[in-house]
Design an enzyme around this catalytic site. Structure first.
Site, PDB file in Angstrom:
ATOM      1  N   GLU A 177      -6.060 -10.909  -0.924  1.00  0.00           N
ATOM      2  CA  GLU A 177      -6.846 -10.743   0.310  1.00  0.00           C
ATOM      3  C   GLU A 177      -8.347 -10.704   0.016  1.00  0.00           C
ATOM      4  O   GLU A 177      -9.081  -9.902   0.548  1.00  0.00           O
ATOM      5  CB  GLU A 177      -6.420  -9.463   1.037  1.00  0.00           C
ATOM      6  CG  GLU A 177      -4.942  -9.364   1.303  1.00  0.00           C
ATOM      7  CD  GLU A 177      -4.522  -8.050   1.923  1.00  0.00           C
ATOM      8  OE1 GLU A 177      -5.388  -7.290   2.405  1.00  0.00           O
ATOM      9  OE2 GLU A 177      -3.305  -7.767   1.964  1.00  0.00           O
ATOM     10  N   GLU A 190       0.806  -1.233   0.000  1.00  0.00           N
ATOM     11  CA  GLU A 190       0.000   0.000   0.000  1.00  0.00           C
ATOM     12  C   GLU A 190       0.834   1.275   0.000  1.00  0.00           C
ATOM     13  O   GLU A 190       0.612   2.206   0.772  1.00  0.00           O
ATOM     14  CB  GLU A 190      -0.943  -0.023   1.220  1.00  0.00           C
ATOM     15  CG  GLU A 190      -1.849  -1.246   1.215  1.00  0.00           C
ATOM     16  CD  GLU A 190      -2.687  -1.401   2.476  1.00  0.00           C
ATOM     17  OE1 GLU A 190      -2.747  -0.475   3.286  1.00  0.00           O
ATOM     18  OE2 GLU A 190      -3.271  -2.484   2.646  1.00  0.00           O
TER      19      GLU A 190
HETATM   20  O1  G3I Z   1      -2.096  -7.785  18.681  1.00  0.00           O
HETATM   21  C1  G3I Z   1      -2.948  -6.836  19.331  1.00  0.00           C
HETATM   22  C2  G3I Z   1      -3.341  -7.367  20.714  1.00  0.00           C
HETATM   23  O2  G3I Z   1      -2.172  -7.496  21.523  1.00  0.00           O
HETATM   24  C3  G3I Z   1      -4.331  -6.405  21.341  1.00  0.00           C
HETATM   25  O3  G3I Z   1      -4.793  -6.943  22.574  1.00  0.00           O
HETATM   26  C4  G3I Z   1      -5.516  -6.203  20.413  1.00  0.00           C
HETATM   27  C5  G3I Z   1      -6.460  -5.170  20.996  1.00  0.00           C
HETATM   28  O4  G3I Z   1      -7.413  -4.847  20.039  1.00  0.00           O
HETATM   29  O5  G3I Z   1      -5.063  -5.710  19.125  1.00  0.00           O
HETATM   30  C6  G3I Z   1      -4.199  -6.637  18.500  1.00  0.00           C
HETATM   31  O6  G3I Z   1      -3.782  -6.108  17.251  1.00  0.00           O
HETATM   32  C7  G3I Z   1      -4.808  -6.149  16.249  1.00  0.00           C
HETATM   33  C8  G3I Z   1      -4.254  -6.961  15.055  1.00  0.00           C
HETATM   34  O7  G3I Z   1      -5.174  -6.936  13.956  1.00  0.00           O
HETATM   35  C9  G3I Z   1      -3.992  -8.402  15.458  1.00  0.00           C
HETATM   36  O8  G3I Z   1      -5.167  -9.015  15.851  1.00  0.00           O
HETATM   37  C10 G3I Z   1      -5.079  -4.729  15.799  1.00  0.00           C
HETATM   38  O9  G3I Z   1      -5.738  -4.059  16.848  1.00  0.00           O
HETATM   39  C11 G3I Z   1      -5.984  -4.740  14.563  1.00  0.00           C
HETATM   40  O10 G3I Z   1      -6.138  -3.419  14.048  1.00  0.00           O
HETATM   41  C12 G3I Z   1      -5.346  -5.583  13.478  1.00  0.00           C
HETATM   42  O11 G3I Z   1      -6.238  -5.625  12.373  1.00  0.00           O
HETATM   43  C13 G3I Z   1      -5.633  -6.112  11.180  1.00  0.00           C
HETATM   44  C14 G3I Z   1      -5.635  -4.999  10.117  1.00  0.00           C
HETATM   45  O12 G3I Z   1      -4.966  -5.506   8.950  1.00  0.00           O
HETATM   46  C15 G3I Z   1      -4.999  -3.731  10.633  1.00  0.00           C
HETATM   47  O13 G3I Z   1      -3.803  -3.482  10.079  1.00  0.00           O
HETATM   48  C16 G3I Z   1      -6.480  -7.258  10.615  1.00  0.00           C
HETATM   49  O14 G3I Z   1      -6.514  -8.338  11.526  1.00  0.00           O
HETATM   50  C17 G3I Z   1      -5.905  -7.711   9.281  1.00  0.00           C
HETATM   51  O15 G3I Z   1      -6.778  -8.649   8.665  1.00  0.00           O
HETATM   52  C18 G3I Z   1      -5.783  -6.516   8.334  1.00  0.00           C
HETATM   53  O16 G3I Z   1      -5.186  -6.942   7.160  1.00  0.00           O
HETATM   54  C19 G3I Z   1      -4.834  -5.895   6.229  1.00  0.00           C
HETATM   55  C20 G3I Z   1      -3.636  -6.373   5.452  1.00  0.00           C
HETATM   56  O17 G3I Z   1      -2.598  -6.647   6.357  1.00  0.00           O
HETATM   57  C21 G3I Z   1      -3.238  -5.334   4.414  1.00  0.00           C
HETATM   58  N1  G3I Z   1      -4.355  -5.044   3.527  1.00  0.00           N
HETATM   59  C22 G3I Z   1      -5.547  -4.587   4.222  1.00  0.00           C
HETATM   60  C23 G3I Z   1      -5.981  -5.638   5.233  1.00  0.00           C
HETATM   61  C24 G3I Z   1      -7.234  -5.175   5.927  1.00  0.00           C
HETATM   62  O18 G3I Z   1      -6.951  -4.053   6.710  1.00  0.00           O
END
Ligand code: G3I
Length: 391
Positions: free
Chosen positions: A273, A166
């Site tokens: 994805e 991205e």
């Molecule tokens: O690991 C922490 C955990 O320690 C904490 O307790 C918890 C509290 O909410 O958060 C956890 O981190 C989360 C992480 O996923 C792991 O579960 C983040 O808050 C959450 O924002 C994150 O979301 C991910 C998202 O990317 C954000 O970047 C999604 O699971 C993931 O499916 C999504 O994937 C992205 C691709 O990497 C790139 N393309 C877009 C796609 C959708 O956003």
């Protein structure tokens, strides 16, 4: 509804036979239907994403679906910079190693996601000794050493890497997203990242990954970046189109045009994805910084299916998946992989994006591990292509 659509939906509905599913003492139906990966063998890899609970042994249903139906696995989060190098010099690979182990156990291809991104990258990457943004040299050194360490750790095991994620801007008139990487290093950070990844594992297939680059507003910028990388002789092998879609967007002909245009550059195309959300939303993208607010009064309209997915909507989604996979299959000479962004609906990021706390149904299996009409539509498409290939 056209007769062809009615016929295909009838087949899909008939295949989605009713059976006790997902009850505590019943084997999840996902183990009782033909493996999806068999219908796509020899065409392209069909993958899914495994997230933290699955890789920590807390989601056996996810692993069961993944190992039964898919032959490529991506970590939804566990190989991103905030997971792999949370502090400078301290690396954690346990969850990534677990994904590779699960993949190797069932003959699936491990996919690395992602090395250089503006999101989920710890703040230390972008802080110099004085707390100000790092110098160009320091930012370059950190990016290169991160890539060398992570790709080096998985060398020979992870077969494909989303090297840069991205980097292109959504803003009209702006080419690259003004990320800390761009600000510190300049445009050349992208080619440099690919060179560092190639040096760490010359056999890994290297991908530029982004969302909406198959859309007309962003495609020209993607073509400009990809041409620039090729002109710089950056070791890029493929472009990853994320494909976070809705029931009614994007127009698949726009996607097909993009696949063909990327292919003219000599690059493979990976669908990295894929999910098809069924909830109403104004936002069409995957910029994780975007958030759409919802008032209690709006909830009924914006979160319409809290208790389950109505069959007509499930069949509409199945038809959308059928059309998408038939289009992917038309271009299987260019498309190397189609990854669904999660094993089942309960895993999807869309339950909390762009609005927190909704109930979406974007994937092929439901929250109990039952195959949905969308699963049968994708299975049918693969089988039909197999039959036509034999003629
Ligand atoms: O690991 C922490 C955990 O320690 C904490 O307790 C918890 C509290 O909410 O958060 C956890 O981190 C989360 C992480 O996923 C792991 O579960 C983040 O808050 C959450 O924002 C994150 O979301 C991910 C998202 O990317 C954000 O970047 C999604 O699971 C993931 O499916 C999504 O994937 C992205 C691709 O990497 C790139 N393309 C877009 C796609 C959708 O956003």
């Amino acid at each position: 509804m056209s007769s062809g659509l009615a016929a295909s939906l009838a087949v899909i509905a008939a295949l989605a036979v009713d059976a006790p599913c997902g009850t505590v003492d019943a084997t999840p139906r996902s183990a009782e239907v033909p493996p999806l990966k068999s219908a796509y063998r020899g065409k392209f890899l069909i993958g899914t994403a495994l997230d933290v609970p699955a890789l920590e042994g807390r989601a056996p249903l996810d692993v069961q679906i993944a190992t039964t139906h898919f032959d490529a696995f991506t970590c939804g989060n566990s190989m991103k910079p905030d997971f792999t190098q949370p502090e400078e010099g301290r690396f954690t690979f346990a969850q990534g190693d677990r994904m590779v182990e699960i993949a190797q156990r069932c003959g699936a291809t491990p996919i690395g996601h992602t090395l250089v991104w503006h999101s989920q990258t710890p703040a230390w990457f972008f802080k110099g000794p004085d707390g100000l943004p790092p110098s160009r040299e320091l930012a370059l050194a950190r990016m290169r050493s991160h890539i060398a360490a992570v790709v080096g750790h998985f060398r020979g095991r992870v077969k494909q890497w989303d090297v840069v994620n991205e980097a292109i801007s959504d803003a009209p008139g702006e080419f690259l997203r003004p990320t800390p990487w761009l600000k510190a290093i300049g445009e050349e950070y992208i080619a440099d990242a690919f060179r560092a990844a190639h040096a760490a594992d010359p056999h890994a297939l290297l991908i530029y990954n982004d969302y909406n680059i198959k859309r007309a507003y962003k495609r020209p910028k993607a073509l400009r970046l990809l041409r620039s990388l090729l002109e710089q002789k950056a070791p890029i092998d493929a472009v990853g189109i994320q494909c976070h879609w809705r029931l009614d967007s994007p127009d698949l002909s726009e996607v097909e045009d993009s696949i063909q245009q990327f292919a003219t550059l000599g690059l493979k195309v990976m669908v990295t994805e894929l999910d098809i959300g069924v909830l109403p939303t104004r936002y069409q993208g995957a910029d994780v910084g975007f958030r759409q607010l919802m008032t209690p009064e709006q909830r009924a309209a914006l979160d319409p299916y809290p208790a389950g997915l109505p069959e007509p909507v499930a069949l509409r989604q199945a038809e959308r998946y059928r059309q998408a996979f038939e289009m992917f299959l038309r271009h299987r000479d260019v498309i190397g992989r189609v990854t669904l962004w999660g094993p089942h609906d309960g895993d999807s990021w869309l339950n909390n994006f762009p609005i927190w706390g909704r109930t979406d149904y974007p994937l092929l299996f439901d929250r109990q591990g039952c195959p949905k009409p969308a699963f049968f539509a994708v299975l049918q498409a693969g089988r039909a292509a197999r039959r036509s290939a034999r003629r």
